[in-house]
Enzyme design. Sequence first.
Site, PDB file in Angstrom:
ATOM      1  N   HIS A 158      47.789 -51.833   2.936  1.00 35.60           N
ATOM      2  CA  HIS A 158      46.988 -50.967   2.042  1.00 35.60           C
ATOM      3  C   HIS A 158      45.677 -50.537   2.703  1.00 35.60           C
ATOM      4  CE1 HIS A 158      49.656 -52.479  -1.196  1.00 35.60           C
ATOM      5  NE2 HIS A 158      49.528 -53.625  -0.539  1.00 35.60           N
ATOM      6  N   SER A 279      31.884 -30.437  19.314  1.00 32.30           N
ATOM      7  CA  SER A 279      31.646 -29.534  18.186  1.00 32.30           C
ATOM      8  C   SER A 279      30.757 -28.395  18.660  1.00 32.30           C
ATOM      9  CB  SER A 279      30.970 -30.314  17.060  1.00 32.30           C
ATOM     10  OG  SER A 279      30.216 -29.447  16.253  1.00 32.30           O
ATOM     11  N   LYS A 285      28.996 -34.880  18.794  1.00 34.19           N
ATOM     12  CA  LYS A 285      30.393 -35.118  18.413  1.00 34.19           C
ATOM     13  C   LYS A 285      31.369 -35.241  19.572  1.00 34.19           C
ATOM     14  CE  LYS A 285      31.881 -34.236  14.448  1.00 34.19           C
ATOM     15  NZ  LYS A 285      32.510 -35.143  13.524  1.00 34.19           N
ATOM     16  N   GLU A 292      44.702 -35.428  16.276  1.00 35.08           N
ATOM     17  CA  GLU A 292      44.777 -34.651  15.026  1.00 35.08           C
ATOM     18  C   GLU A 292      45.869 -33.591  15.121  1.00 35.08           C
ATOM     19  OE1 GLU A 292      40.144 -34.927  13.532  1.00 35.08           O
ATOM     20  OE2 GLU A 292      40.673 -33.475  15.058  1.00 35.08           O
TER      21      GLU A 292
END
Length: 461
Positions: A158, A279, A285, A292
């Site tokens: 979980h 970024s 970043k 992804e």
Amino acid sequence: MSKLKLWEGRFSKSTSQIFDLFNASIMTDIKLFEYDILGSTAHVKMLAKCNIILEDEAKLIIDALYQILEDFKSGKIKYEISDEDVHMLIEKELIKRIGEVGKKVHTARSRNDQVVLDERLFCREKNLHLQELIKMLINTIVNLAEENIDVIMPGFTHLQKAQPILFSHYILAYAQMLKRDLLRLRQNYSITNLSPLGSAALAGTTFDIDRFFVANELGFESVTENSIDTVSERDFVLDMLFSLAMIQMHLSRLAEDFIIFNTDEFKFIELDDSFCSGSSIMPQKKNPDALELIRGKTGRVYANLIGLLTVLKGLPLSYNKDLQEDKEFLFDSIETVEMSLVIINEILKTLKVNKENMAISCKSGFINATDLADYLVTKGVAFRDAHFIVGNIVKYCIESSKTLEDLSLEEYKRFCEKIREDVYQYIKIETCVNRRKSYGGTSLESVKRQIDNLKKFLKSL
Ligand code: ARG
């Protein structure tokens, strides 16, 4: 109005240009060029062997086909939309080069069985390539597991800390998924490895052909049994699409785990710069874009499977032009999964495992609570009662901001009088891991056996 076609005999006028564009698959099936040549070569050899065309004619055609392939490879063959598909392009090219004899190549054959042949040859080769890529990835995972064999991390259920596990055990879970993916591909291979040629348009052919000769020439296991089924079905493509969807799903789960583990909050791993992007606005970043994209591209890989299933749903026998749609799904999924496998392999080879952060994380979250309950069982308490007692102990710890290791023996005895000094050794994180010696469990001993078995599996292929 468009140019004249190889099939235009029955037509009294040309097709519309917009329809030509709609009808053409050449932009996609040009990828089948080499397979189409290979198939035609075997077909022509068979025609000569069965005395349907002359040996000399076959030789002329085959030489020209090889020449066409050479020219294609060196970029000398250009197609136009009016060529319609790869089969027509090659036949046109053949007739252009050797004239009348070239027109004999299509004897006892239809594009309906020809396209299935090309796709089976294509799937066969891609199947083997995918197996190689998966083997490479399993090998990388095994290496990563061996390099970090005794690194301990919290295991999750979980997405909540559950029990301590070895990082090697965790990462090998993906090797097991990939092993099944590889075995699935091998099953698909045998279904794919049958020659469809000779089914012709749908009913077989009046010529006395030898389908087994063609099958043998092209290295097929055997031939398909029913000409109607052969030109109508795309089960072997769907099998491939399903296998690809399953692989990509597995990669997507790994990608998701690593995106989480790479965050500042976790810092269990650090991705190499070479597979991250920055970024355009936030200078600090370093985003896990490669992972992804692997996760995101799973959408299209699933869509391709559902897409082709939908094309086939309710399609009357036998061949219908709807079937032409299968190739975009197939090519897209193959390209996506091939690239994802290569990239994830590089990511695994270059990432850093942060052993220290994993160890720090193991200190919170009461991941040894099950072991404390097991300890009580060894002292004669029934597991259900032990579970309740430890639940109370954890509640007490949360209220007093303590860990299980922090509690004094006196505090422990307030909850259960059977607890002794040996409890501290029993709930040590390393002890918790190595006590899980059950087959397939997370102990060092079990993980080493798992690695041995995986190595044996890789060798057996
Ligand atoms: N381009 C077609 C396909 O991909 C080849 C078969 C065409 N057959 C036909 N009878 N129009 O399915």
